[in-house]
Design a protein around this motif. Sequence first.
Motif, PDB file in Angstrom:
ATOM      1  N   THR A   1      59.953  -4.407 109.443  1.00 38.81           N
ATOM      2  CA  THR A   1      60.840  -4.192 110.394  1.00 38.81           C
ATOM      3  C   THR A   1      61.844  -3.450 109.876  1.00 38.81           C
ATOM      4  OG1 THR A   1      60.207  -6.558 111.200  1.00 38.81           O
ATOM      5  CG2 THR A   1      62.243  -5.623 112.031  1.00 38.81           C
TER       6      THR A   1
ATOM      7  N   TYR B   1      64.375  -2.184 116.917  1.00 41.91           N
ATOM      8  CA  TYR B   1      65.514  -2.712 117.423  1.00 41.91           C
ATOM      9  C   TYR B   1      65.927  -1.856 118.612  1.00 41.91           C
ATOM     10  CZ  TYR B   1      66.333  -5.943 113.732  1.00 41.91           C
ATOM     11  OH  TYR B   1      66.395  -6.877 112.775  1.00 41.91           O
TER      12      TYR B   1
ATOM     13  N   THR C   1      70.472  -8.739 111.975  1.00 41.63           N
ATOM     14  CA  THR C   1      69.388  -8.763 111.156  1.00 41.63           C
ATOM     15  C   THR C   1      69.199 -10.083 110.554  1.00 41.63           C
ATOM     16  OG1 THR C   1      70.541  -7.833 109.546  1.00 41.63           O
ATOM     17  CG2 THR C   1      69.135  -6.176 110.737  1.00 41.63           C
TER      18      THR C   1
ATOM     19  N   THR D   1      67.469 -12.247 113.128  1.00 38.43           N
ATOM     20  CA  THR D   1      65.981 -11.825 113.110  1.00 38.43           C
ATOM     21  C   THR D   1      65.240 -12.462 111.858  1.00 38.43           C
ATOM     22  OG1 THR D   1      66.369  -9.341 113.934  1.00 38.43           O
ATOM     23  CG2 THR D   1      64.398  -9.672 112.672  1.00 38.43           C
TER      24      THR D   1
ATOM     25  N   GLN E   1      62.134 -14.977 112.281  1.00 39.22           N
ATOM     26  CA  GLN E   1      61.039 -14.737 111.686  1.00 39.22           C
ATOM     27  C   GLN E   1      60.495 -16.001 110.829  1.00 39.22           C
ATOM     28  OE1 GLN E   1      61.123 -11.436 109.329  1.00 39.22           O
ATOM     29  NE2 GLN E   1      60.874  -9.862 111.122  1.00 39.22           N
TER      30      GLN E   1
END
Length: 607
Positions: A382, A387, A404, A407, A411
């Motif tokens: 990623t 994004y 992030t 993110t 995850q």
Amino acid sequence: MKQRLLYLLKIFLVITLVFVVAKPFFMLYNAAGHHFSIADVCRVIMHGMTLDMSTALYFWLLPFLVFIISLWWNGWGKIRMVMKYYYGVIAVLFAVAFVVDASLYTFWDFKLDYTVLQYLDTTGDAFASVSAWYVIVRIIAIAVIGYLIYKLLVVVMPKRIDGISMKEKIAYTVVALLMTAPIIIGIRGGTSAATTNVGQVYYSPDQFLNHSAVNPVFSFLASLEKVDEENVEFKFFDDKKCNDIINGFYNTKSIDCDTLLNTKRPNVVIVEMEGCGGSFTEIGGHPEIMPNLNKLAKEGVYFSNCYGNSFRTDRGTVCTFSGYPSFPNISVMKIPTKSSTMPSIARELAKNGYATNFLYGGDIDFTNMRSYVISTQYQKITSSEDYSKAEQGDGKWGVRDDITFETLYKQIISHKEKHWHTAFLTLSSHEPWTVPYHKFDYEVYNSFAYLDNCIGNFINKLKKTPQWRNTLIIFLPDHGIRYPNLKETDILRNHVPMIWAGGAIKSHRVISKFCNQTDLAATLLGQMGINHDMFRFSRDVTSKSYTHHFAYHTFDNGYMVVDSTGFTVYDLNANKVIADKPTPSKRRENMGKAILQVTSKDLKNRR
């Protein structure tokens, strides 16, 4: 004839003068954090003169050849036109060298060399640390400086040259041929075994003064001659002596390990924190900047004497995830034929049933990162391209850390696999220090406070989830940085925090053994009962086999070794120790040389 000789002399003096004048401007531009006097400027010029004159001779060779040609050919007008083009080219090259050298030194703390070429294929990311205006100003500076140098070179060139007799032509041709020997000696730097080199101008315990004396044009050209990225090897000792020195340094077995985890199969998150050296934590006496990280150090396992191996993200990343040492003059990540042979935490975990992910909010192609990440068996990547434009925003390096970290959180809570590992590189704590957080007036401190705030929010959220119980989160910087005013001779510059946190931690511990970020691989896999013999230069800090407690760091053409007796910093340009505290130690110096010899040989032989 007098015209020709005077012309040669003037050109040599002008080129040398240009190099000399560049030095005080370099010093003034980089004056912040460095203390020097007018006397220091004079000494810098004096000590740098031999290198300046030798470099000037390189660029004086064409005018010298023109001098010989003009003896036999009367076409001075055409020769003059060719020379004007030549002077235009070198004027631009000199201007670029001076401006780039002065500008990069602020960030990198070393003189211009081939390293800059490693980042030309990703110039957008290379310029991400600075504003458009910053770049424009330097382009204007290059144009102005280049024009001034060009005018100086052209103004000393005679508009016409008188003819000479045949007798004079022969006589002066013979003289010119005889001059080639002293010219070669001048370029070479004398008749001794040692040739002209950067280290010859080093004279002070203050590296800034030494660097100021170095001619940036020579530094760059010399680095091109010395470096073959596919075939770099250092040789200091014969093999037997080298092996005797490092005997026992890198025991790869984990024996009777001190148990840090409450499970052999935790889910593993490694957060590589951009530039987060110890100067921003309690290590450097600043607990107020990163209170969340300091709190984790008091709750989890804190490796209090950990040191970064390198000075750049691309190099430190290989150190962290491959347990492989760094080098003074090359980036392994930039050499796919070598980086693809690296061992990796991801590969070993994948062999044991782990799903592997790599998360980075920046350009995954910067410094050949994609190639490295894929070859070391991260199955999912990623990066900034995943994004939206809104999420990417105007961040110079990519997506902000708060986004992030979110993110990462999503995850973790959405993983379907039983076992997984994620590597996450932060990026906001980097020049130009623009973050949506304002705690301190000093922008550098503020950037790390922002990173810490992101860490705190992430940990607080994750603690409330079922995933926390079986998760190990390792926080480790990619490298330390020079702020505030830290040099490579300052031990704090490379002293970094390594903290293991999460529900998988058995209990709070402080491990004070000297170690490196490269030791993460063996220590982690050792705790999990996974073989790590392929990590030849990574040590399990918790194992009884870990008997030589030291850390090793490389910077541009130098290295540092630190252990319980002190630390030694060695400059490979000057071929001498530049810091040795609290007392000189030949043992530490030889340790560093032996490690560099062994690791460079290992890299050379990798296919």
